[in-house]
Design a protein around this motif. Structure first.
Motif, PDB file in Angstrom:
ATOM      1  N   TRP A  84      11.620 -15.975   9.246  1.00 37.99           N
ATOM      2  CA  TRP A  84      11.089 -14.630   9.086  1.00 37.99           C
ATOM      3  C   TRP A  84      10.991 -14.238   7.620  1.00 37.99           C
ATOM      4  O   TRP A  84      11.883 -14.528   6.823  1.00 37.99           O
ATOM      5  N   VAL A  85       9.890 -13.564   7.293  1.00 38.87           N
ATOM      6  CA  VAL A  85       9.681 -12.988   5.967  1.00 38.87           C
ATOM      7  C   VAL A  85       9.453 -11.493   6.128  1.00 38.87           C
ATOM      8  O   VAL A  85       8.605 -11.070   6.925  1.00 38.87           O
ATOM      9  N   LEU A  86      10.209 -10.707   5.390  1.00 43.35           N
ATOM     10  CA  LEU A  86       9.994  -9.259   5.337  1.00 43.35           C
ATOM     11  C   LEU A  86       9.221  -8.933   4.058  1.00 43.35           C
ATOM     12  O   LEU A  86       9.679  -9.237   2.954  1.00 43.35           O
ATOM     13  N   THR A  87       8.041  -8.355   4.214  1.00 42.07           N
ATOM     14  CA  THR A  87       7.274  -7.871   3.065  1.00 42.07           C
ATOM     15  C   THR A  87       7.543  -6.385   2.943  1.00 42.07           C
ATOM     16  O   THR A  87       7.281  -5.616   3.876  1.00 42.07           O
ATOM     17  N   ILE A  88       8.089  -5.981   1.794  1.00 39.19           N
ATOM     18  CA  ILE A  88       8.537  -4.600   1.616  1.00 39.19           C
ATOM     19  C   ILE A  88       7.870  -4.001   0.389  1.00 39.19           C
ATOM     20  O   ILE A  88       8.023  -4.493  -0.736  1.00 39.19           O
ATOM     21  N   SER A  89       7.116  -2.937   0.630  1.00 39.38           N
ATOM     22  CA  SER A  89       6.426  -2.232  -0.440  1.00 39.38           C
ATOM     23  C   SER A  89       5.889  -0.927   0.134  1.00 39.38           C
ATOM     24  O   SER A  89       5.927  -0.711   1.351  1.00 39.38           O
ATOM     25  N   ASP A  90       5.402  -0.065  -0.728  1.00 37.18           N
ATOM     26  CA  ASP A  90       4.695   1.124  -0.264  1.00 37.18           C
ATOM     27  C   ASP A  90       3.252   0.708   0.016  1.00 37.18           C
ATOM     28  O   ASP A  90       2.443   0.575  -0.904  1.00 37.18           O
ATOM     29  N   PHE A  91       2.941   0.504   1.286  1.00 31.75           N
ATOM     30  CA  PHE A  91       1.627  -0.014   1.656  1.00 31.75           C
ATOM     31  C   PHE A  91       0.515   1.012   1.434  1.00 31.75           C
ATOM     32  O   PHE A  91      -0.664   0.663   1.487  1.00 31.75           O
ATOM     33  N   LYS A  92       0.884   2.255   1.191  1.00 33.83           N
ATOM     34  CA  LYS A  92      -0.114   3.290   0.969  1.00 33.83           C
ATOM     35  C   LYS A  92      -0.532   3.398  -0.498  1.00 33.83           C
ATOM     36  O   LYS A  92      -1.440   4.157  -0.823  1.00 33.83           O
ATOM     37  N   SER A  93       0.148   2.670  -1.362  1.00 30.92           N
ATOM     38  CA  SER A  93      -0.146   2.791  -2.799  1.00 30.92           C
ATOM     39  C   SER A  93      -0.711   1.481  -3.337  1.00 30.92           C
ATOM     40  O   SER A  93      -0.026   0.701  -3.979  1.00 30.92           O
ATOM     41  N   GLY A  94      -1.959   1.228  -3.036  1.00 30.63           N
ATOM     42  CA  GLY A  94      -2.632   0.060  -3.575  1.00 30.63           C
ATOM     43  C   GLY A  94      -2.453  -1.181  -2.724  1.00 30.63           C
ATOM     44  O   GLY A  94      -1.663  -1.223  -1.785  1.00 30.63           O
ATOM     45  N   SER A  95      -3.209  -2.202  -3.073  1.00 29.54           N
ATOM     46  CA  SER A  95      -3.159  -3.473  -2.349  1.00 29.54           C
ATOM     47  C   SER A  95      -1.845  -4.196  -2.649  1.00 29.54           C
ATOM     48  O   SER A  95      -1.546  -4.496  -3.809  1.00 29.54           O
ATOM     49  N   VAL A  96      -1.079  -4.466  -1.607  1.00 33.44           N
ATOM     50  CA  VAL A  96       0.230  -5.094  -1.787  1.00 33.44           C
ATOM     51  C   VAL A  96       0.105  -6.466  -2.434  1.00 33.44           C
ATOM     52  O   VAL A  96       0.921  -6.839  -3.291  1.00 33.44           O
ATOM     53  N   ASP A  97      -0.918  -7.215  -2.068  1.00 33.24           N
ATOM     54  CA  ASP A  97      -1.085  -8.556  -2.619  1.00 33.24           C
ATOM     55  C   ASP A  97      -1.374  -8.555  -4.112  1.00 33.24           C
ATOM     56  O   ASP A  97      -1.252  -9.591  -4.767  1.00 33.24           O
TER      57      ASP A  97
END
Length: 581
Positions: A84-97
Motif C-alpha cells: 500500500w502507498v498513501l499519497t498525502i497532499s492537499d488535492f485541491k491546491s494544484g496538480s499533486v504530481d
C-alpha cells in the motif's frame, strides 16, 4: 410574575450558553499540545500492527480525508500481498504530481517492525493536523508525501504471527536451501515449550565459559579469563529437524532485501545477503517502478532499526567521491538538527560510522535518482534511562534493568528447564522477540513523533520556487526586454550536485508564454550585463539548477504586445509555478 419567569429563563439560557462555551474551551485546553484534537481515525500508537490492521488504517485514513489522502497498491509482494502507498497532499491546491514529492518507507527488514508504525504515524499526523496546524496545512499545499508503511509485508507478518527471535526473519519469505541438502527452510527455529517465544538455550557444564550475572539472574555474561564458567550457550530454541546433526541451520532463506538495489550491487560472495542480480525481489521492483513513475520525488526516508542513527550514504567507501561537498552540506543541515530533535540519535555516514553496504536502497535513491535520502535506525539504548552507557551493549545490563523496573520483567522469558532431544537437560530463557530491537509500547509514540518531525523538516525544505520579480524595459523598434527572477526559498536545490554531474534529471524550464519571443538568455551578471543566450527555443530557457536559498535571472526579448503573457517555471523536483505579467 411572568416578567420574573422570563428573566429567569433568559438567565438560564445565557448560563447554558456560557457553560457550553466553557466546556468547549475546556476541551481545547485538555488537548495535549502537538496532538490532533479530535482525530477522525482513532488509533493507539502503543502497539504494532499486522497486515490487516495496516490495510484498514490506510483505507480508513483515505475515507476520512478524501481531499488529502489516496490509497493505492504499488504492486504485489512475493506472496501476493498489496504494497500500500498513501499519497498525502492537499488535492485541491494544484496538480499533486507536479508538487515536490517526499517518499517514505519502512520495514525493509521484517524484524525491524517499528518503521511501519513511524510511517503510519506520519501519515496520520499530517492528515489529522491539516485543519489545525498552519504549518502542516501549508506543507500539504506545497508538497506531496508518498508513504509506504511496509515494503516487506510477507515476512513482517511472519515475524508478528509466528515464533521468532528479535533478529528473525530479517529477509523476506523466499525459500532457500541454506545447508545444501536439497530441501528449503526445513530446519527452522522451534518453540520448544510452546509459549510463542523463541529464546536462548543454555546447558550447565564445568567446561562452559558463561555464567549468570549475580546482579541480574536473567542475564548471561562471559566468565573472566581466569574464572571458571558455569554454562555453555547453545543458540536459539530449536532441534535437529532434518537429522543432519545441526540445529537451526536452514532458516527462512537468508537474503537481505537491502542488498538488492542497483547502485554498486555486489554478488553474495562479496556482499552477504545479495541475490542473483539487482532487483531480484518483487518488492524491490515495485518500489523502483514507483519512483521512476514519480520524478517529482526530491526527498526520501527509509526506516530501519536499531541504534538511534540518522544515516546518509555512501554505503561503501569507494563511493565517497559521489557525495560532493555541496550535497554534503545539505545532509549536514538536516543531520545536525536531527540530533537536537531526537536526543540520543546521532548523524552518521554509513560506511564510515557503521559498516559497508553494497547494493543498498539509500544509495540507489541518492546516487541513482539524485534524491536526498536518509535511512534512520530507530530506537537506541539511550532512550532507556536518558543517558548513553559508557559500556558497550555486551558489558551493561541496561535492557535487563529497564525490563525489571519499568516493564516488570514482561520483556524476558524466565529461565526454565527443558529436556532436549539432542542436548539433553538444558534451560531456555531470554528476551522476547519484540524487545531489545523494538520499542516498548509506551515509548513508541514519542519516538514516532520525533522521527516524523525529522522527516517533516526534510520534506519542508524541498524546493519552493517562485517568480519573485518581473521587470519590463521598452526597447527601440517595438521590442521589450523582460527580466524575471526565480527564487528557491528552501535549502534543497532543484538538482543535487551529483544529479547535475551525471545528468540524471532534465534541466528546469523557465518559459515566457503568450508572447512573441525572439531571444532568450540566462543573466549571469546583471551589473555588467553579462548574459548567455539560448539560441534554440528561446521562449523556454533551460536552467541547469536552482540552488537552495538562491535565485536565477532570465531574460527575453519580445516583439509586440505582452498582454496576458505568463512566466512559467517547470522543474521536475521543484514543482510547477507561474506568474502573469
Amino acid at each position: 410574575m411572568k416578567k420574573y419567569i422570563s428573566l429567569f429563563l433568559l438567565s438560564c439560557s445565557l448560563g447554558a450558553a456560557a457553560q457550553e462555551k466553557t466546556i468547549n474551551d475546556d476541551l481545547t485546553g485538555l488537548r495535549a499540545i502537538g496532538t490532533p484534537a479530535s482525530p477522525k481515525v482513532k488509533i493507539s500508537w502503543n502497539h504494532y500492527n499486522d497486515y490487516a490492521m495496516i490495510t484498514r488504517f490506510c483505507q480508513d485514513l483515505a475515507k476520512a480525508y478524501p481531499d488529502l489522502v489516496k490509497v493505492e497498491s504499488m504492486g504485489k509482494s512475493t506472496q501476493g500481498k498489496d504494497m500500500w502507498v498513501l499519497t498525502i497532499s492537499d488535492f485541491k491546491s494544484g496538480s499533486v504530481d507536479r508538487k515536490p514529492g517526499f517518499y517514505i518507507d519502512g520495514n525493509i527488514h521484517s524484524n525491524e517492525i517499528q518503521g511501519t508504525e513511524v510511517a503510519m504515524y506520519t501519515a496520520w499526523y499530517l492528515a489529522e493536523s491539516f485543519n489545525s496546524v498552519d504549518f502542516i496545512k501549508q506543507l500539504l499545499k506545497d508538497k506531496v508525501f508518498y508513504i509506504v508503511p511496509t515494503i516487506n509485508p510477507d515476512a513482517r507478518e511472519d515475524f508478528l504471527k509466528n515464533p521468532n527471535t528479535p533478529h528473525s526473519p530479517r529477509s523476506g519469505m523466499l525459500a532457500f536451501d541454506d545447508d545444501g541438502d536439497g530441501k528449503a527452510d526445513e530446519d527452522k527455529f522451534d518453540d520448544l515449550d510452546g509459549d510463542g517465544n523463541i529464546v536462548m538455550m543454555r546447558r550447565k557444564t564445568p567446561y562452559g565459559r558463561w555464567k549468570v550475572d549475580c546482579d541480574n539472574p536473567q542475564r548471561m555474561i562471559p566468565a573472566k579469563p581466569d574464572e571458571k564458567g558455569e554454562y555453555e550457550m547453545l543458540g536459539y530454541e530449536g532441534i535437529d529437524n532434518d537429522g543432519d546433526g545441526a540445529v537451526n541451520e536452514d532458516l527462512i532463506g537468508y537474503y537481505d532485501p537491502n542488498r538488492d538495489w542497483g547502485w554498486n550491487w555486489q554478488p553474495d560472495y562479496i556482499q552477504r545477503g545479495a541475490l542473483y542480480h539487482p532487483g531480484t525481489l518483487a518488492e524491490t521492483r515495485n518500489i523502483k517502478n514507483f519512483v521512476y513513475a514519480h520524478p517529482n520525488i526530491a526527498g526520501a526516508q527509509s526506516y530501519h532499526n536499531n541504534g538511534g542513527m540518522f544515516l546518509r550514504g555512501p554505503g561503501a567507501e569507494e563511493d565517497a567521491g559521489f557525495y560532493v561537498p555541496q550535497d554534503g552540506a545539505v545532509y549536514d543541515y538536516f543531520g545536525k538538527i536531527g540530533e537536537k530533535i531526537n536526543p540520543g540519535y546521532k548523524y552518521f555516514v554509513i560506511y564510515k560510522d557503521l559498516y559497508t553496504v553494497y547494493g543498498g536502497e539509500i544509495d540507489w535513491l541518492a546516487l541513482g535518482r539524485g534524491v536526498f535520502t536518509f535511512s534512520t535506525e530507530l530506537f537506541t539504548s539511550y532512550k532507556l534511562f536518558g543517558k548513553q552507557s559508557e559500556e558497550g551493549r555486551g558489558q551493561n545490563n541496561d535492557f535487563e534493568e529497564f525490563s525489571k523496573n519499568l516493564l516488570f520483567n514482561d520483556a524476558y522469558v524466565a529461565w526454565k528447564p527443558f529436556k532436549h532431544p539432542q542436548y539433553g537437560d538444558i534451560e531456555i530463557g531470554g528476551p522476547k522477540k519484540n524487545y531489545t530491537r523494538n520499542h516498548p509500547g509506551f515509548m513508541l509514540e514519542e519516538d514516532a513523533h520525533r522521527n516524523m518531525a525529522f522527516t517533516v523538516l526534510h520534506a519542508s525544505q524541498m524546493p519552493k520556487l517562485e517568480v519573485s520579480e518581473i521587470r519590463q524595459k521598452a526597447l527601440a523598434g517595438g521590442f521589450t526586454e523582460v527580466t524575471a527572477v526565480v527564487t528557491n526559498s528552501k535549502v534543497i536545490p532543484t538538482h543535487s550536485a551529483h544529479d547535475l554531474k551525471y545528468k540524471i534529471e532534465r534541466p528546469d524550464y523557465i518559459s515566457l508564454k503568450n508572447a512573441n519571443v525572439v531571444a532568450g538568455m540566462i543573466v549571469e551578471n546583471e551589473d555588467i550585463n553579462l548574459t548567455k543566450e539560448q539560441k534554440y527555443t528561446p521562449q523556454t530557457i533551460e536552467v541547469s539548477n536552482i540552488s537552495g536559498m538562491s535565485a536565477v535571472k532570465v531574460r527575453w526579448i519580445v516583439k509586440g504586445k505582452l498582454d496576458k503573457a505568463t512566466i512559467e517555471v517547470d522543474s521536475q523536483k521543484g514543482g510547477l509555478t507561474s506568474r502573469t505579467l
